[in-house]
Design an enzyme around this catalytic site. Structure first.
Site, PDB file in Angstrom:
ATOM      1  CD  GLU A   3      -2.479   5.199   3.808  1.00  0.00           C
ATOM      2  OE1 GLU A   3      -2.788   4.256   4.564  1.00  0.00           O
ATOM      3  OE2 GLU A   3      -3.329   5.935   3.263  1.00  0.00           O
TER       4      GLU A   3
ATOM      5  CB  SER B 224     -11.409   9.533  -2.849  1.00  0.00           C
ATOM      6  OG  SER B 224     -10.401  10.115  -2.024  1.00  0.00           O
TER       7      SER B 224
ATOM      8  N   GLY C  96     -10.958   2.779   1.385  1.00  0.00           N
ATOM      9  CA  GLY C  96     -10.445   3.124   2.709  1.00  0.00           C
ATOM     10  C   GLY C  96     -11.543   3.745   3.563  1.00  0.00           C
TER      11      GLY C  96
ATOM     12  CG  HIS D 122      -1.944   1.058   1.189  1.00  0.00           C
ATOM     13  ND1 HIS D 122      -1.672   2.350   1.550  1.00  0.00           N
ATOM     14  CD2 HIS D 122      -3.238   1.029   0.786  1.00  0.00           C
ATOM     15  CE1 HIS D 122      -2.763   3.084   1.375  1.00  0.00           C
ATOM     16  NE2 HIS D 122      -3.734   2.302   0.918  1.00  0.00           N
TER      17      HIS D 122
ATOM     18  N   GLY E   1      -7.456   9.158   0.387  1.00  0.00           N
ATOM     19  CA  GLY E   1      -7.811   9.913   1.588  1.00  0.00           C
ATOM     20  C   GLY E   1      -7.914  11.414   1.344  1.00  0.00           C
TER      21      GLY E   1
HETATM   22  P1  PGA Z   1      -9.491   6.048   0.628  1.00  0.00           P
HETATM   23  O1  PGA Z   1      -8.316   4.981   0.800  1.00  0.00           O
HETATM   24  O2  PGA Z   1     -10.679   5.309   0.053  1.00  0.00           O
HETATM   25  O3  PGA Z   1      -9.764   6.566   2.010  1.00  0.00           O
HETATM   26  O4  PGA Z   1      -8.995   7.109  -0.310  1.00  0.00           O
HETATM   27  C1  PGA Z   1      -8.085   3.986  -0.162  1.00  0.00           C
HETATM   28  C2  PGA Z   1      -6.895   3.148   0.236  1.00  0.00           C
HETATM   29  O5  PGA Z   1      -5.924   3.722   0.746  1.00  0.00           O
HETATM   30  O6  PGA Z   1      -6.875   1.916   0.069  1.00  0.00           O
END
Ligand code: PGA
Length: 246
Positions: A92, A208, A229, A90, A168
């Site tokens: 992150e 998102s 997410g 991911h 996000g």
């Molecule tokens: P998000 O995250 O839907 O909050 O943008 C998606 C993800 O990081 O898998």
């Protein structure tokens, strides 16, 4: 349709989520439904999902089976906790925890060996997109990661395209932008594994995804599902994403 809860919810909150979510997806047939909670909630999620089609996944793993690796969790441990999936690479993890295409590849191998289905994430940063480097970045992430698997291994992998600038941030890629990136990734798969593999591999879009944009994203034939997410934390919102067709 997979929910990535990131670092949210306790076991008790996991139980309440499932109480509301279960009936909302009880009749859903067309897709697999996966929830990826933090490690500490896997047991609670597995218990709460028992007897339903909802499956549980982890958000990361370490490639060794066991050993002196303080703070890490292995594939066999996750499998023994009855999870079936694991998110790997991911953005992150890549941005904040130093993961690279090389570690992603090791983790995919460990996941497959443990009998877990890896959901492998790729995606470009905003600066890549603005510099016109999106295709090059995606190709490189694929070539250094999933495309190094052999045919049999590759057949077990799910890919998630997640443009980092859309995660996000509330900025969803337009359906057309997402589809173009999926075509690039599928093109790489086609040149490496052939037409059948390119047709069969599932590529999820993430970034998102919300109840009000999921339908237009899923209308793109290139997009096979979603990795969600923020909107997966609420049972009603994730259920309406899962059930976008109804
Ligand atoms: P998000 O995250 O839907 O909050 O943008 C998606 C993800 O990081 O898998």
């Amino acid at each position: 349709m997979a929910g990535n809860w990131k670092m949210y919810k306790t076991p008790a909150e996991t139980g309440s989520f499932f109480e509301k979510f279960r009936p909302l997806v009880a009749a859903t047939q067309y897709c697999e439904i996966v929830i990826c909670p933090p490690f500490t909630n896997i047991a609670a999620a597995v218990e709460a999902a028992r007897g339903t089609r909802i499956q549980v996944g982890a958000q990361n793993l370490y490639w060794a089976k066991e050993g002196a690796f303080t703070g890490e969790v292995s594939g066999p441990m996750i499998r023994a906790a009855a999870a079936a999936y694991v998110i790997i690479g991911h953005s992150e993890r890549r941005q904040y925890f130093g993961e690279t295409d090389a570690t992603v590849l090791k983790k995919i191998g460990a996941a497959l060996e443990a009998g877990l289905t890896p959901i492998v994430c790729v995606g470009e940063l905003l600066e890549h997109r603005e510099a016109g480097q999106t295709d090059a970045v995606l190709s490189e992430q694929c070539c250094e990661g999933i495309l190094r698997l052999d045919d049999r291994e590759f057949a077990q992998v799910v890919i998630a395209y997640e443009p980092v600038w859309a995660i996000g941030t509330g900025k969803t890629a337009t359906p057309e932008i997402a589809a173009a990136a999926h075509r690039t990734i599928r093109g790489e798969v086609r040149s490496r594994y052939g037409e059948d593999a390119a047709g069969q591999v599932r590529i999820l879009y993430g970034g998102s995804v919300k109840p009000d944009n999921v339908r237009s994203l899923m209308a793109q034939t290139e997009i096979d599902g979603a990795l969600v997410g923020g909107a997966s934390l609420d049972p009603v919102s994730f259920a309406s994403i899962v059930n976008f067709q109804s």
